[in-house]
Design an enzyme around this catalytic site. Structure first.
Site, PDB file in Angstrom:
ATOM      1  N   GLU A  98     -44.904  -0.415 -50.984  1.00  0.00           N
ATOM      2  CA  GLU A  98     -45.025   0.230 -49.674  1.00  0.00           C
ATOM      3  C   GLU A  98     -43.936   1.300 -49.530  1.00  0.00           C
ATOM      4  O   GLU A  98     -42.842   1.159 -50.079  1.00  0.00           O
ATOM      5  CB  GLU A  98     -44.920  -0.866 -48.599  1.00  0.00           C
ATOM      6  CG  GLU A  98     -45.091  -0.431 -47.168  1.00  0.00           C
ATOM      7  CD  GLU A  98     -46.399   0.240 -46.819  1.00  0.00           C
ATOM      8  OE1 GLU A  98     -46.720   1.261 -47.453  1.00  0.00           O
ATOM      9  OE2 GLU A  98     -47.067  -0.209 -45.875  1.00  0.00           O
ATOM     10  N   ASP A  99     -44.233   2.350 -48.814  1.00  0.00           N
ATOM     11  CA  ASP A  99     -43.236   3.397 -48.582  1.00  0.00           C
ATOM     12  C   ASP A  99     -42.229   2.964 -47.518  1.00  0.00           C
ATOM     13  O   ASP A  99     -41.029   3.096 -47.688  1.00  0.00           O
ATOM     14  CB  ASP A  99     -43.914   4.723 -48.171  1.00  0.00           C
ATOM     15  CG  ASP A  99     -44.962   4.549 -47.066  1.00  0.00           C
ATOM     16  OD1 ASP A  99     -45.184   3.402 -46.606  1.00  0.00           O
ATOM     17  OD2 ASP A  99     -45.568   5.549 -46.666  1.00  0.00           O
ATOM     18  N   ASP A 102     -42.325  -0.900 -41.046  1.00  0.00           N
ATOM     19  CA  ASP A 102     -41.891  -0.607 -39.693  1.00  0.00           C
ATOM     20  C   ASP A 102     -42.117  -1.868 -38.849  1.00  0.00           C
ATOM     21  O   ASP A 102     -41.333  -2.804 -38.934  1.00  0.00           O
ATOM     22  CB  ASP A 102     -42.705   0.601 -39.225  1.00  0.00           C
ATOM     23  CG  ASP A 102     -42.313   1.104 -37.867  1.00  0.00           C
ATOM     24  OD1 ASP A 102     -41.135   1.062 -37.553  1.00  0.00           O
ATOM     25  OD2 ASP A 102     -43.196   1.543 -37.114  1.00  0.00           O
ATOM     26  N   GLY A 104     -44.391  -3.901 -39.491  1.00  0.00           N
ATOM     27  CA  GLY A 104     -44.815  -4.888 -40.487  1.00  0.00           C
ATOM     28  C   GLY A 104     -46.243  -5.358 -40.254  1.00  0.00           C
ATOM     29  O   GLY A 104     -46.771  -6.167 -41.016  1.00  0.00           O
ATOM     30  N   THR A 106     -49.165  -3.741 -40.441  1.00  0.00           N
ATOM     31  CA  THR A 106     -50.120  -3.300 -41.463  1.00  0.00           C
ATOM     32  C   THR A 106     -49.942  -4.141 -42.729  1.00  0.00           C
ATOM     33  O   THR A 106     -50.913  -4.661 -43.300  1.00  0.00           O
ATOM     34  CB  THR A 106     -49.879  -1.812 -41.818  1.00  0.00           C
ATOM     35  OG1 THR A 106     -49.787  -1.068 -40.610  1.00  0.00           O
ATOM     36  CG2 THR A 106     -50.978  -1.257 -42.689  1.00  0.00           C
ATOM     37  N   LEU A 107     -48.707  -4.262 -43.133  1.00  0.00           N
ATOM     38  CA  LEU A 107     -48.405  -4.999 -44.356  1.00  0.00           C
ATOM     39  C   LEU A 107     -48.769  -6.470 -44.223  1.00  0.00           C
ATOM     40  O   LEU A 107     -49.241  -7.098 -45.174  1.00  0.00           O
ATOM     41  CB  LEU A 107     -46.910  -4.838 -44.653  1.00  0.00           C
ATOM     42  CG  LEU A 107     -46.456  -5.267 -46.027  1.00  0.00           C
ATOM     43  CD1 LEU A 107     -47.301  -4.628 -47.116  1.00  0.00           C
ATOM     44  CD2 LEU A 107     -44.999  -4.894 -46.228  1.00  0.00           C
ATOM     45  N   LYS A 130     -37.366  -0.480 -41.750  1.00  0.00           N
ATOM     46  CA  LYS A 130     -36.889  -0.257 -40.374  1.00  0.00           C
ATOM     47  C   LYS A 130     -36.944  -1.600 -39.676  1.00  0.00           C
ATOM     48  O   LYS A 130     -37.831  -1.872 -38.871  1.00  0.00           O
ATOM     49  CB  LYS A 130     -37.872   0.679 -39.662  1.00  0.00           C
ATOM     50  CG  LYS A 130     -37.508   2.125 -39.698  1.00  0.00           C
ATOM     51  CD  LYS A 130     -38.293   2.852 -38.618  1.00  0.00           C
ATOM     52  CE  LYS A 130     -39.173   3.902 -39.207  1.00  0.00           C
ATOM     53  NZ  LYS A 130     -40.011   4.579 -38.205  1.00  0.00           N
ATOM     54  N   ARG A 164     -45.164  15.361 -46.936  1.00  0.00           N
ATOM     55  CA  ARG A 164     -45.180  14.339 -47.996  1.00  0.00           C
ATOM     56  C   ARG A 164     -44.490  14.849 -49.257  1.00  0.00           C
ATOM     57  O   ARG A 164     -44.014  14.082 -50.082  1.00  0.00           O
ATOM     58  CB  ARG A 164     -46.627  13.947 -48.361  1.00  0.00           C
ATOM     59  CG  ARG A 164     -47.377  13.227 -47.266  1.00  0.00           C
ATOM     60  CD  ARG A 164     -48.679  12.666 -47.851  1.00  0.00           C
ATOM     61  NE  ARG A 164     -49.655  12.309 -46.832  1.00  0.00           N
ATOM     62  CZ  ARG A 164     -49.711  11.143 -46.197  1.00  0.00           C
ATOM     63  NH1 ARG A 164     -48.815  10.218 -46.464  1.00  0.00           N
ATOM     64  NH2 ARG A 164     -50.646  10.897 -45.304  1.00  0.00           N
TER      65      ARG A 164
HETATM   66  P1  IMP Z   1     -46.200  -0.807 -39.689  1.00  0.00           P
HETATM   67  O1  IMP Z   1     -47.513  -1.527 -39.716  1.00  0.00           O
HETATM   68  O2  IMP Z   1     -45.719  -0.575 -38.283  1.00  0.00           O
HETATM   69  O3  IMP Z   1     -45.141  -1.470 -40.531  1.00  0.00           O
HETATM   70  O4  IMP Z   1     -46.457   0.666 -40.209  1.00  0.00           O
HETATM   71  C1  IMP Z   1     -46.581   0.928 -41.541  1.00  0.00           C
HETATM   72  C2  IMP Z   1     -47.089   2.311 -41.791  1.00  0.00           C
HETATM   73  O5  IMP Z   1     -46.829   3.221 -40.703  1.00  0.00           O
HETATM   74  C3  IMP Z   1     -46.335   2.871 -43.000  1.00  0.00           C
HETATM   75  O6  IMP Z   1     -46.976   2.524 -44.189  1.00  0.00           O
HETATM   76  C4  IMP Z   1     -46.385   4.345 -42.705  1.00  0.00           C
HETATM   77  O7  IMP Z   1     -47.592   4.876 -43.201  1.00  0.00           O
HETATM   78  C5  IMP Z   1     -46.371   4.459 -41.195  1.00  0.00           C
HETATM   79  N1  IMP Z   1     -45.002   4.700 -40.710  1.00  0.00           N
HETATM   80  C6  IMP Z   1     -44.172   3.836 -40.099  1.00  0.00           C
HETATM   81  N2  IMP Z   1     -42.989   4.414 -39.809  1.00  0.00           N
HETATM   82  C7  IMP Z   1     -43.078   5.681 -40.268  1.00  0.00           C
HETATM   83  C8  IMP Z   1     -42.144   6.783 -40.294  1.00  0.00           C
HETATM   84  O8  IMP Z   1     -41.001   6.727 -39.829  1.00  0.00           O
HETATM   85  N3  IMP Z   1     -42.616   7.914 -40.866  1.00  0.00           N
HETATM   86  C9  IMP Z   1     -43.861   8.042 -41.390  1.00  0.00           C
HETATM   87  N4  IMP Z   1     -44.741   7.051 -41.401  1.00  0.00           N
HETATM   88  C10 IMP Z   1     -44.352   5.863 -40.846  1.00  0.00           C
END
Ligand code: IMP
Length: 180
Positions: A98-99, A102, A104, A106-107, A130, A164
């Site tokens: 994963e990049d 945030d 979490g 989605t993951l 984060k 990107r």
């Molecule tokens: P999560 O489900 O909130 O953890 O979001 C995960 C996805 O949101 C990451 O895989 C990114 O594609 C996108 N994302 C979350 N934070 C950022 C950021 O600071 N910059 C760009 N994309 C983000």
């Protein structure tokens, strides 16, 4: 295109050296295991392509793509599968790449989904974490950098599909980050 101020927070050389370190660690932990790296599209493709070249043991690569229902920057946890894996991961050692983690959410969805396919093991590597914003508890085995609560771009991460291609990680200006 909207003009946005960016501030570099992780320079290219630091990203490079961290990716090398993560790759070496993974290679050591997975020696003789032929793991499958699963990149989450699109954001992780830059990290994955550099990371795999630092994992100097035999391994496979696959991709999964999901869309999260929510605003442009905010994940809702409700996820739609856009592209599934090509490989069967049953009985395999799988590493999700994963990049950024945030909230979490989605993951967490992806992890739960992959676990139903009965991999032998399932771990996660993320370049950025984060943690402050986490809503779902997920075990992350390999973390590149822990960062503050800012919206960041570069090295595969986008803002409206841009940036990107930056070889470093930058944060967006205070106003944008605050809105985040
Ligand atoms: P999560 O489900 O909130 O953890 O979001 C995960 C996805 O949101 C990451 O895989 C990114 O594609 C996108 N994302 C979350 N934070 C950022 C950021 O600071 N910059 C760009 N994309 C983000």
């Amino acid at each position: 295109m909207e003009k946005i101020e960016l501030k570099k927070i992780i320079p290219q050389w630091k990203v490079k050296s961290k990716v090398k370190k993560l790759g070496r660690k993974i290679a050591k932990d997975y020696k003789d295991k032929n793991p499958i790296l699963v990149g989450i599209l699109k954001g992780s493709f830059v990290f994955l392509s550099d990371l795999m070249r630092q994992i100097k043991i035999p391994h496979e690569v696959d991709f999964i793509s999901v869309a999260s229902y929510g605003s442009e920057k905010k994940a809702s946890g409700v996820v739609r599968l856009l592209k599934d894996l090509s490989s069967n991961i049953e009985g395999r050692d799988v590493i999700i790449v994963e990049d950024i983690v945030d909230t979490g959410l989605t993951l967490n969805y992806i992890r739960q989904n992959l676990l139903t396919r009965k991999p032998k093991s399932l771990e996660i590597v993320t370049l950025l974490d984060k943690k402050q914003r986490r809503k779902a508890k997920i075990p992350i085995k390999y973390i590149g950098f822990r960062i503050a609560n800012n919206f960041v771009v570069g090295y595969g991460l986008d803002y409206n599909e841009n940036y990107r291609n930056l070889p470093y990680i930058a944060k967006m200006d205070e106003k944008k980050s605050k809105a985040w």
